[in-house]
Design an enzyme around this catalytic site. Structure first.
Site: not given
Ligand code: GLC
Length: 527
Positions: A193, A242
């Protein structure tokens, strides 16, 4: 193809008038049949809902009106069983004023570390009674509010949404941890956002212009599109990397030429292109936007994103029914409402769906657009909930009209949204547009989307990789016609006269085709 779910308005599983996770789970079959790849869920976290959930009080808890964290996990798992991945909405520019950090900040001293997680400043003028600078809230009025001890805090949106301070190390650490929390629970990634805000110029200089008027260079504004946003994006990218196969898409309202900066290989995977969503129904403008978007995405190894509507704008079935020069968000209140040609808007919306679904890249569809829902522009003023209505001093009606609950059935207290009512009233036209009605109508917008998505998938699976290039065909200035690298041709008639189609089999049409002539406000795919 990503489908945007505005939780409050999608489906209500417990009959309390507000959408919830139980409702979303019950509609996964519908979403699978529609043929989507992923959903993006508007904020579902604990929130007082002053800004529909973009005021997050706890990023790790689900809003109890929507369900529980266990239900959220079950939703992600069920969605996977339906072949659907789940993107969440991350709100890193501000928290809710109910967030534990802000509560602590208010209870702490002026120079405390707790206040340094936000932007607390002394005011200007005698007794510091004036805001620290001229920054304006996106929703209207000053971006600063005063607290009991006389200091001011920054909120680029509603006063219930204090901006966090990205120079404070706790902030970056906390958002890394929140990301991992949801990635560990199976989220496919995030829609970020207000990715173009976050950082603010040191010293908080005056903006010196009316930023909200849409003119001027956003990059020059002390809190928009700043260069120091990019290390934050790179940090997030390292967290995502990751994990296997996760992504993030930036909600970045920036100039088209600045967007590629957000799409560098170690930053966002995608950034919304809002140029089409802001454009009037005009072939020349559409063509320019499509060319620019494809070129810019290709230059950085990303792909284009096509967005016609979302929870912040007037639905395109209504926008396209308004004459040129009318600003839809202001027309909602100011009218005149008899300017609206609803039928024409609906036809154009179907044509726009075929047009955008033919383009190489990702499509983001807002819930209800696949039903051709118009804006509920008639909403009475006393039901409005968007903070824009209040913050603009009742001069802008706000975004509630595109957030009205989905009609699933043609009858019932909330047209199948739930067993009870709906938190915003549905206009009478919604009954005829209900999903159950459209399921059985071969000419419905729902079946047009389904068929288009099916064809799109088949061709992507079996055909050559699209190279992100389209070749324009000249069928006149008001006609948008292009051929993709796999041979599919799309023709959209944005003018007032019928056009003769080039040779080829009509695979799909947004409306009736009379003798190989494409009427105005219609589009076809040719094989
Ligand atoms: C984004 C959201 C919008 C929200 C604002 C503040 O623009 O899409 O709905 O009001 O950010 O979080």
């Amino acid at each position: 193809m990503v489908y945007q779910i505005y939780v409050r308005s999608f489906a209500d599983g417990n009959g309390d008038g507000t959408g919830d996770i139980a409702g979303m789970r019950s509609r996964l079959g519908y979403l699978r049949d529609l043929g989507i790849d992923a959903v993006w869920i508007n904020p579902w976290y604990r929130s007082p809902l002053h800004d529909g959930g973009y005021d997050v009080a706890d990023y790790r808890e689900i809003n109890d009106q929507f369900g529980t964290t266990a239900e959220a996990e079950a939703f992600i798992a069920d969605a996977a069983d339906h072949g659907i991945r789940v993107l969440l909405d991350l709100v890193p520019n501000h928290t809710s004023a109910d967030h534990v950090w802000f509560v602590e900040a208010l209870a702490s001293a002026r120079d405390s570390d707790a206040r340094a997680r936000y932007h607390f400043l002394d005011g200007r003028g005698p007794d510091g009674a004036e805001p620290p600078n001229d920054w304006q809230s996106v929703f209207g009025g000053s971006a600063w509010s005063r607290v009991a001890d006389g200091q001011w805090y920054l909120h680029l949106f509603d006063e219930s949404q204090p901006d966090v301070n990205w120079d404070h190390p706790d902030v970056a650490d906390e958002f890394d941890a929140v990301m991992r929390f949801w990635l560990d629970r199976g989220a496919a990634g995030f829609r970020i956002d207000v990715a173009h805000s976050l950082t603010k110029a040191p010293g908080y200089p005056d903006a010196g212009l009316d930023v909200n008027d849409g003119k001027g260079t956003l990059h020059a504004v002390p809190y928009l599109d700043r260069d120091d946003l990019h290390p934050i994006a790179r940090r997030w990218r390292r967290v995502l990397d990751e994990y296997d196969d996760r992504m993030m898409v930036a909600e970045a309202w920036v100039a088209a030429e600045r967007r590629p900066l957000y799409l560098r290989p170690d930053e966002y995977h995608q950034a919304f292109d809002f140029d089409l969503l802001s454009a009037p129904w005009d072939a020349t403008q559409f063509r320019g936007i499509i060319d620019d978007s494809l070129r810019a995405a290709d230059a950085v190894g990303s792909n284009s994103t096509w967005v016609l509507s979302n929870h912040d704008v007037v639905r395109h079935a209504t926008r396209y029914g308004l004459p040129p020069g009318i600003e839809p968000a202001l027309w909602l209140l100011d009218g005149p409402h008899d300017l609206l040609e609803a039928e024409r808007g609906a036809r154009r919306a179907r044509a726009a769906a075929l047009l955008t679904l033919a383009l190489p890249g990702s499509m983001y569809v807002y819930q209800g657009d696949e039903l051709g829902l118009p804006e509920a522009w008639e909403l009475p003023l006393d039901v409005l909930q968007d903070p824009i209505w209040h913050d603009s001093d009742h001069t802008v009606k706000g975004r509630d009209g595109c957030r009205v609950p989905i009609p699933w059935e043609s009858t019932g207290p909330s047209l199948g949204f739930g067993e009870g009512g709906a938190w915003l009233p549905q206009p009478p036209t919604f009954a005829g547009l209900a999903a159950s009605v459209q399921e059985t109508d071969p000419n419905s917008t729902l079946l047009l989307y389904r068929r288009a998505l099916e064809l799109r998938r088949e061709r992507l699976r079996s055909g050559p990789d699209l190279d992100g290039v389209v070749v324009w065909l000249d069928l006149g200035a008001d006609v948008l016609a292009f051929e993709r690298s796999d041979g599919l041709r799309c023709v959209a008639n944005m003018g007032d006269e019928s056009v003769t189609l080039p040779k080829g089999e009509v695979l799909l049409a947004s409306g009736p085709i009379v003798g190989h002539h494409l009427p105005p406000d219609a589009a076809v795919w040719l094989g």
